[in-house]
Write a protein that holds these residues in place. Sequence first.
Motif, PDB file in Angstrom:
ATOM      1  N   LYS A 170       9.794 -19.377   3.767  1.00 50.03           N
ATOM      2  CA  LYS A 170       8.409 -20.108   3.254  1.00 50.03           C
ATOM      3  C   LYS A 170       8.463 -21.691   3.388  1.00 50.03           C
ATOM      4  O   LYS A 170       9.634 -22.073   3.832  1.00 50.03           O
ATOM      5  CB  LYS A 170       8.574 -20.088   1.598  1.00 50.03           C
ATOM      6  N   SER A 263       2.942 -19.854   6.170  1.00 48.39           N
ATOM      7  CA  SER A 263       3.970 -20.003   5.126  1.00 48.39           C
ATOM      8  C   SER A 263       3.782 -21.127   4.374  1.00 48.39           C
ATOM      9  O   SER A 263       4.685 -21.291   3.277  1.00 48.39           O
ATOM     10  CB  SER A 263       5.139 -20.006   5.909  1.00 48.39           C
ATOM     11  N   THR A 267       5.160 -16.500   1.179  1.00 48.58           N
ATOM     12  CA  THR A 267       6.348 -16.269   1.608  1.00 48.58           C
ATOM     13  C   THR A 267       6.252 -15.154   2.640  1.00 48.58           C
ATOM     14  O   THR A 267       5.476 -14.125   2.365  1.00 48.58           O
ATOM     15  CB  THR A 267       7.431 -15.760   0.595  1.00 48.58           C
TER      16      THR A 267
END
Length: 313
Positions: A170, A263, A267
């Motif tokens: 992420k 991202s 995620t």
Amino acid sequence: MLFSGRRWLTALLQAQRWPFQPSRDMRLVQFQAPHLTGPHLGLESGNGGGVINLSAFDPTLPKTMIEFLGQGEAALSVAKRALAAQLPVLPRSDVTFLAPVTRPDKVVCVGMNYVDHCKEQNVPVPKEPIIFSKFSSSIVGPYDEVVLPPESQEVDWEVEMAVVIGKKGKHIKATDAMAHVAGFTVAHDVSARDWQMRRNGKQWLLGKTFDTFCPLGPALVTKDSVADPHNLKICCRVNGEVVQSSNTNQMVFKTEELIAWVSQFVTLFPGDVILTGTPPGVGVFRKPPVFLKKGDEVQCEIEELGVIVNKVV
């Protein structure tokens, strides 16, 4: 249904129209065979070659790509040893190829990401990536049929390079993005233009996500096996006629930028698929427009990655 020798020969002859020699490095596949129970993970022995059953080399390896990718470098190192071990190869005619990734957490798509595709539409090049999605239920194998839905009369072709995520992340920086990539594969972003452009409030999702609208394959070619993913010939043929022909160097936003952008919002998980956009030549922008019909055969090919062949039914 097994992929017949005749159909494979046709695909191979079509694939040889381009003079390039595809990579013969790490080409991960999911497949089934009559003597094996359920899906298995394998290695394609070169583009268009037979299949090495990874379970025969190491029975402890996962049977699905997402589980395999989740094990990271440990699983990949086993596959590398298998590739070097000169193992028996199952003939291509004896196996059924599945999509290299099935049921990923997400399929992310990028709109208008080729400079020449933007010119085709007479629209400005986007300043930011245009993101939409397909449901993972739209994924089918590299030689499976594309089913024309009765709800649409305007089903179109789109060849695309797909990125497969190998490591969770992420807020990934562009400079770190390739560390999160497992590899690349060929995708066919089948599109119902009536639902994409006029129905459903002009939201693209429904027009992109009918069942069978995301053929993938034939292999997940690992990133270290691709010389430069942003300099590959990319081509689509309908009934043998070239309808799209370009190069991935026309991409507006490259893999690293796309991963960094997406991202920020979600995620990314191992097995997630990112379709990176299509070049010009789609049916809807032809004069007059041309759409797929029952009996058509679509071949999507990308240099070093391979060719997928889908009959329209």
